[in-house]
Design a protein around this motif. Structure first.
Motif, PDB file in Angstrom:
ATOM      1  N   TRP A  84       0.831  -1.211   0.000  1.00 32.42           N
ATOM      2  CA  TRP A  84       0.000   0.000   0.000  1.00 32.42           C
ATOM      3  C   TRP A  84       0.863   1.257   0.000  1.00 32.42           C
ATOM      4  CZ3 TRP A  84       0.573   3.467   3.954  1.00 32.42           C
ATOM      5  CH2 TRP A  84       1.165   2.996   5.135  1.00 32.42           C
ATOM      6  N   LEU A  85       2.008   1.200   0.685  1.00 32.39           N
ATOM      7  CA  LEU A  85       2.889   2.368   0.740  1.00 32.39           C
ATOM      8  C   LEU A  85       3.485   2.642  -0.638  1.00 32.39           C
ATOM      9  CD1 LEU A  85       4.388   4.540   2.404  1.00 32.39           C
ATOM     10  CD2 LEU A  85       6.173   2.836   2.837  1.00 32.39           C
ATOM     11  N   LEU A  86       3.886   1.579  -1.346  1.00 29.02           N
ATOM     12  CA  LEU A  86       4.420   1.751  -2.699  1.00 29.02           C
ATOM     13  C   LEU A  86       3.345   2.286  -3.638  1.00 29.02           C
ATOM     14  CD1 LEU A  86       6.534  -1.530  -2.896  1.00 29.02           C
ATOM     15  CD2 LEU A  86       7.425   0.787  -2.794  1.00 29.02           C
ATOM     16  N   THR A  87       2.102   1.818  -3.448  1.00 30.46           N
ATOM     17  CA  THR A  87       0.994   2.323  -4.266  1.00 30.46           C
ATOM     18  C   THR A  87       0.806   3.820  -4.037  1.00 30.46           C
ATOM     19  OG1 THR A  87      -0.116   0.179  -4.308  1.00 30.46           O
ATOM     20  CG2 THR A  87      -1.489   2.111  -4.714  1.00 30.46           C
ATOM     21  N   TYR A  88       0.904   4.253  -2.778  1.00 30.66           N
ATOM     22  CA  TYR A  88       0.772   5.686  -2.484  1.00 30.66           C
ATOM     23  C   TYR A  88       1.930   6.476  -3.097  1.00 30.66           C
ATOM     24  CZ  TYR A  88       0.633  10.195  -0.244  1.00 30.66           C
ATOM     25  OH  TYR A  88       0.613  11.552  -0.058  1.00 30.66           O
ATOM     26  N   LEU A  89       3.155   6.021  -2.865  1.00 25.15           N
ATOM     27  CA  LEU A  89       4.338   6.785  -3.275  1.00 25.15           C
ATOM     28  C   LEU A  89       4.556   6.794  -4.780  1.00 25.15           C
ATOM     29  CD1 LEU A  89       6.846   5.561  -0.532  1.00 25.15           C
ATOM     30  CD2 LEU A  89       5.690   7.793  -0.622  1.00 25.15           C
ATOM     31  N   TYR A  90       4.208   5.686  -5.452  1.00 26.21           N
ATOM     32  CA  TYR A  90       4.568   5.537  -6.873  1.00 26.21           C
ATOM     33  C   TYR A  90       3.376   5.305  -7.803  1.00 26.21           C
ATOM     34  CZ  TYR A  90       9.269   5.073  -4.936  1.00 26.21           C
ATOM     35  OH  TYR A  90      10.451   5.298  -4.269  1.00 26.21           O
ATOM     36  N   GLY A  91       2.164   5.261  -7.255  1.00 26.52           N
ATOM     37  CA  GLY A  91       0.993   5.093  -8.119  1.00 26.52           C
ATOM     38  C   GLY A  91       0.946   6.178  -9.184  1.00 26.52           C
ATOM     39  N   ALA A  92       0.754   5.776 -10.441  1.00 27.07           N
ATOM     40  CA  ALA A  92       0.798   6.758 -11.543  1.00 27.07           C
ATOM     41  C   ALA A  92      -0.218   6.400 -12.625  1.00 27.07           C
ATOM     42  CB  ALA A  92       2.217   6.827 -12.123  1.00 27.07           C
ATOM     43  N   SER A  93      -1.380   5.931 -12.197  1.00 23.98           N
ATOM     44  CA  SER A  93      -2.430   5.617 -13.176  1.00 23.98           C
ATOM     45  C   SER A  93      -3.770   6.078 -12.614  1.00 23.98           C
ATOM     46  CB  SER A  93      -2.448   4.103 -13.479  1.00 23.98           C
ATOM     47  OG  SER A  93      -2.444   3.324 -12.289  1.00 23.98           O
ATOM     48  N   PRO A 115     -15.464   6.296 -10.270  1.00 25.00           N
ATOM     49  CA  PRO A 115     -16.265   7.367  -9.669  1.00 25.00           C
ATOM     50  C   PRO A 115     -15.534   8.701  -9.677  1.00 25.00           C
ATOM     51  CG  PRO A 115     -15.360   5.896  -7.970  1.00 25.00           C
ATOM     52  CD  PRO A 115     -15.036   5.279  -9.296  1.00 25.00           C
ATOM     53  N   HIS A 116     -14.206   8.668  -9.655  1.00 25.56           N
ATOM     54  CA  HIS A 116     -13.356   9.868  -9.662  1.00 25.56           C
ATOM     55  C   HIS A 116     -11.934   9.405  -9.953  1.00 25.56           C
ATOM     56  CE1 HIS A 116     -11.818   8.513  -5.773  1.00 25.56           C
ATOM     57  NE2 HIS A 116     -13.079   8.354  -5.398  1.00 25.56           N
ATOM     58  N   PRO A 117     -10.995  10.304 -10.274  1.00 23.19           N
ATOM     59  CA  PRO A 117      -9.604   9.879 -10.460  1.00 23.19           C
ATOM     60  C   PRO A 117      -9.089   9.202  -9.184  1.00 23.19           C
ATOM     61  CG  PRO A 117      -9.895  12.130 -11.222  1.00 23.19           C
ATOM     62  CD  PRO A 117     -11.160  11.756 -10.503  1.00 23.19           C
ATOM     63  N   ILE A 118      -8.256   8.180  -9.340  1.00 23.66           N
ATOM     64  CA  ILE A 118      -7.730   7.449  -8.184  1.00 23.66           C
ATOM     65  C   ILE A 118      -6.205   7.358  -8.267  1.00 23.66           C
ATOM     66  CG2 ILE A 118      -9.881   6.170  -7.895  1.00 23.66           C
ATOM     67  CD1 ILE A 118      -8.618   3.740  -9.156  1.00 23.66           C
ATOM     68  N   ARG A 119      -5.576   6.878  -7.205  1.00 22.39           N
ATOM     69  CA  ARG A 119      -4.109   6.851  -7.171  1.00 22.39           C
ATOM     70  C   ARG A 119      -3.527   5.870  -8.179  1.00 22.39           C
ATOM     71  NH1 ARG A 119      -2.938   9.966  -2.945  1.00 22.39           N
ATOM     72  NH2 ARG A 119      -4.140   9.662  -1.040  1.00 22.39           N
ATOM     73  N   ALA A 149      -5.221   2.624  -3.205  1.00 24.72           N
ATOM     74  CA  ALA A 149      -5.283   2.681  -4.671  1.00 24.72           C
ATOM     75  C   ALA A 149      -6.489   3.467  -5.148  1.00 24.72           C
ATOM     76  CB  ALA A 149      -5.318   1.265  -5.252  1.00 24.72           C
ATOM     77  N   GLU A 150      -7.610   3.399  -4.397  1.00 26.37           N
ATOM     78  CA  GLU A 150      -8.854   4.038  -4.844  1.00 26.37           C
ATOM     79  C   GLU A 150      -9.077   5.422  -4.239  1.00 26.37           C
ATOM     80  OE1 GLU A 150     -12.396   1.687  -5.090  1.00 26.37           O
ATOM     81  OE2 GLU A 150     -11.242  -0.168  -5.285  1.00 26.37           O
ATOM     82  N   GLU A 151      -8.112   5.912  -3.444  1.00 26.99           N
ATOM     83  CA  GLU A 151      -8.244   7.272  -2.904  1.00 26.99           C
ATOM     84  C   GLU A 151      -8.060   8.308  -4.005  1.00 26.99           C
ATOM     85  OE1 GLU A 151      -6.628   7.002   1.691  1.00 26.99           O
ATOM     86  OE2 GLU A 151      -5.146   7.105   0.093  1.00 26.99           O
ATOM     87  N   ASN A 152      -8.668   9.468  -3.815  1.00 33.77           N
ATOM     88  CA  ASN A 152      -8.401  10.595  -4.709  1.00 33.77           C
ATOM     89  C   ASN A 152      -6.930  10.988  -4.544  1.00 33.77           C
ATOM     90  OD1 ASN A 152      -8.090  13.335  -5.681  1.00 33.77           O
ATOM     91  ND2 ASN A 152     -10.329  13.491  -5.676  1.00 33.77           N
ATOM     92  N   THR A 189       2.245  16.187  -4.456  1.00 34.09           N
ATOM     93  CA  THR A 189       3.566  15.897  -5.027  1.00 34.09           C
ATOM     94  C   THR A 189       3.695  14.431  -5.461  1.00 34.09           C
ATOM     95  OG1 THR A 189       4.530  15.373  -2.856  1.00 34.09           O
ATOM     96  CG2 THR A 189       4.659  17.662  -3.588  1.00 34.09           C
ATOM     97  N   THR A 190       2.644  13.624  -5.300  1.00 33.78           N
ATOM     98  CA  THR A 190       2.700  12.219  -5.738  1.00 33.78           C
ATOM     99  C   THR A 190       2.511  12.144  -7.250  1.00 33.78           C
ATOM    100  OG1 THR A 190       0.328  11.939  -5.340  1.00 33.78           O
ATOM    101  CG2 THR A 190       1.829  11.342  -3.545  1.00 33.78           C
ATOM    102  N   PRO A 191       3.013  11.081  -7.897  1.00 31.51           N
ATOM    103  CA  PRO A 191       2.923  10.988  -9.361  1.00 31.51           C
ATOM    104  C   PRO A 191       1.505  11.107  -9.908  1.00 31.51           C
ATOM    105  CG  PRO A 191       4.468   9.358  -8.528  1.00 31.51           C
ATOM    106  CD  PRO A 191       3.821   9.990  -7.327  1.00 31.51           C
ATOM    107  N   SER A 192       0.527  10.405  -9.305  1.00 29.99           N
ATOM    108  CA  SER A 192      -0.839  10.469  -9.832  1.00 29.99           C
ATOM    109  C   SER A 192      -1.437  11.862  -9.720  1.00 29.99           C
ATOM    110  CB  SER A 192      -1.745   9.456  -9.119  1.00 29.99           C
ATOM    111  OG  SER A 192      -1.776   8.235  -9.824  1.00 29.99           O
ATOM    112  N   ALA A 193      -1.175  12.527  -8.590  1.00 32.38           N
ATOM    113  CA  ALA A 193      -1.703  13.889  -8.421  1.00 32.38           C
ATOM    114  C   ALA A 193      -1.086  14.835  -9.440  1.00 32.38           C
ATOM    115  CB  ALA A 193      -1.433  14.376  -6.996  1.00 32.38           C
TER     116      ALA A 193
END
Length: 446
Positions: A190-199, A214-218, A339-342, A389-393
Motif C-alpha cells: 500500500w505504501l508503494l501504491t501511495y508513493l509511486y501510483g501513476a495511473s 467514480p473519480h480519479p484514483i491513485r 489505490a482508490e483514494e483521490n 507531489t505524488t505521481p498520480s496527483a
C-alpha cells in the motif's frame, strides 16, 4: 531491533551486501501510433523473433512490448542495461510508432476482439485466448515495471554457517529469507501504491459502456479495476504458497499456476511442483506502475528505495507464522483503499506512512548508507505530507477532456526523438542471435 539473522549480518559488516541485492528489470510498454491508438504494425523485425528473443518480447497483446534486462549488482547497472534495450526497441519501431509511457493503455477499440494477442506459439496463444475469455481483454492491457530481486550468496552462506541447527542447506536459507522478503513487500505494498501510483484514470473504451471510475484514483492498475486475476496468494511459507496456487487451479479459479499474478511471485524452477527441490532463486515484485516521467518507465531512486526496503525486511524480525495470513489479508485491503483514494487527498494511512519512512531513515543512518538514500527518503517524506507531489496527483494537472492522451503522446514523441539521436545504437538482436545473460551484459557494457 534487529532479528538474530539481522544482528549476524550487522556484526559481520555485511549490510552493504544486503542493500546491494542483484536486480533484473522487466518493463512493459504498449506500441502506439502518433494518434494514440494501439499500433497495427508487427513485432519489429530488426530485433529478431518475439518467440526467441528473451530480452525484448511480447506479453498478452502483440503491441505489448516487454523489455527484460540481465541481472545487475547495482541499480545504476540495471538502469544502464534498461536504457540500451529500451533505445534498441525504439530504434527498431516502424516510422510513426511510439512507446506509450503510461501503465493504463491508450484508447482501445470498441470491439475488443479486434485486439491482437501476442504470437508466442500455440500453447501460450491458447492460454491467452482462454484468459481473455475469462477476464476480458481490457484487464490484460495494463503495463508495469517488474523488479526481479535476488539475495547476495555471501549472505546466504553466512546465515547457513551461523545457524546449522536451523537450516540444513543453502536452499532452506534461501526459502526462508525470500519468504521474509515477500511478506514485507506484500505487507507494505500500500505504501508503494501511495508513493509511486501513476495511473489515475483510464482512456476510452477500457470499461464497458455504463461502467467507469467514480473519480480519479491513485492507481487503477493496483486497484480492483486493474490487471488480471483477483486471487490471493499465501506467503506463510513456500509449501503453503504452492498449495494455495494448486487449490486455485483445482477449483478452476486459475487456468494454470502460470496465471497467479500476485504482487510478489516466488521464482525458480518454471514447474511449480519442482520449486521446493530447487528452492526460490529470486522474487518478482509486480507492484509498480510505469513512471511516465522516465523514458524507461522507472527511476534509479525507485530501485534504490526497493533495495532499502528489502534490506530493512531481512534485518528485522519477521511476522509470526500464525499471523501471516491475517496480516497480509488486511494489507491487501489497505492497498485497495489507498489505490482508490483521490490522488489529491491526504492518505488515510498518512501517520503509518510517516512512521515507516522515519524507521527507514533511522535504519539508513544506522547502517551508514550514502547521501543518495537520504535524498530519496526526503523526497518520499514530502510525498507523504503533500499528496499533490505524488505521481498520480501531478498527472491530474495534464488531464484534458478526461484524458491523458495529449500528455502521453507529447512524452512519447520526446522519448522517441531522444532515442533516434543515439550515436551508437545497439544492433545485436538484428541477426536473431540469442544472447545468454553473461553475453548480453558484456555487449551492453561496451
Amino acid at each position: 531491533m534487529f532479528s538474530r539473522i539481522g544482528q549476524l549480518i550487522f556484526d559481520n559488516e555485511a549490510v552493504a551486501k544486503t542493500s546491494d541485492f542483484t536486480m533484473g528489470l522487466e518493463i512493459e510498454m504498449q506500441r502506439v501510433d502518433e494518434d494514440g491508438n494501439l499500433s497495427q504494425e508487427p513485432y519489429p523485425s530488426a530485433i529478431g523473433d518475439e518467440k526467441t528473443n528473451p530480452w525484448i518480447t511480447n506479453d498478452f497483446l502483440e503491441t505489448m512490448a516487454e523489455m527484460v534486462t540481465p541481472s545487475a549488482q547495482h541499480a545504476l547497472d540495471a538502469m544502464h542495461y534498461l536504457y540500451v534495450i529500451n533505445n534498441t526497441l525504439r530504434s527498431a519501431l516502424a516510422p510513426g510508432e511510439l512507446l506509450w509511457p503510461m501503465s493504463m493503455p491508450p484508447r482501445l477499440p470498441k470491439d475488443k476482439t479486434k485486439l491482437r494477442l501476442a504470437k508466442m506459439g500455440p500453447k501460450k496463444e491458447a492460454y491467452l485466448k482462454e484468459w481473455a475469455k475469462r477476464h476480458g481483454y481490457s484487464q490484460g492491457t495494463p503495463c508495469g515495471a517488474h523488479i526481479n530481486l535476488s539475495i547476495d550468496t555471501h549472505v546466504v552462506e553466512m546465515v547457513l554457517e551461523a545457524f546449522p541447527e536451523r537450516f540444513k542447506n543453502e536452499r532452506e536459507v534461501r526459502n526462508y529469507l525470500y519468504t521474509v522478503l515477500a511478506q514485507g513487500f506484500v505487507r507494505y505494498r500500500w505504501l508503494l501504491t501511495y508513493l509511486y501510483g501513476a495511473s489515475p484514470l483510464v482512456e476510452e473504451n477500457y470499461f464497458e459502456p455504463g461502467k467507469g471510475l467514480p473519480h480519479p484514483i491513485r492507481s487503477v492498475r493496483q486497484s480492483k479495476y486493474g490487471f488480471g486475476t483477483k486471487f490471493t496468494g499465501d506467503f506463510t511459507n513456500l509449501d503453503r504458497y504452492i498449495a494455495r496456487i494448486e487449490e486455485g487451479v483445482k477449483a478452476g479459479i486459475l487456468t494454470s499456476d502460470y496465471e497467479f499474478h500476485g504482487p510478489v511471485r516466488f521464482k525458480g524452477n518454471a514447474d511449480l511442483k519442482k520449486l521446493p527441490e530447487q528452492g526460490i532463486e529470486y522474487l518478482e515484485l509486480r507492484m509498480l506502475d510505469l513512471d511516465p516521467s522516465s523514458s524507461v518507465g522507472v527511476r534509479t531512486g525507485t530501485l534504490r528505495f526497493i533495495r532499502l526496503l528489502a534490506s530493512y525486511f531481512i534485518m528485522h524480525p519477521p511476522l509470526k507464522e500464525n499471523e501471516v495470513e491475517d496480516i497480509l489479508l488486511n494489507a491487501d485491503k489497505m492497498n485497495e483503499t489507498v489505490a482508490e483514494e483521490n490522488p489529491q487527498e491526504v492518505c488515510q494511512y498518512q501517520a503509518k506512512a510517516r512512521a515507516i519512512l522515519k524507521s527507514l531513515e533511522r535504519y539508513a543512518n544506522q547502517i551508514q548508507l550514502g547521501p543518495e538514500y537520504s535524498e530519496i527518503l526526503e523526497d518520499l517524506e514530502d510525498r507523504v505530507e503533500n499528496p499533490y507531489t505524488t505521481p498520480s496527483a501531478k498527472l491530474l494537472n495534464y488531464v484534458k477532456d478526461g484524458s491523458l492522451t495529449e500528455y502521453a503522446l507529447r512524452r512519447a514523441k520526446r522519448y522517441q526523438r531522444a532515442a533516434q539521436e543515439t550515436i551508437h545504437p545497439f544492433k545485436g538482436f538484428e541477426d536473431g542471435h540469442i544472447y545468454t545473460a553473461d553475453e548480453l551484459r558484456q555487449e551492453l557494457t561496451r
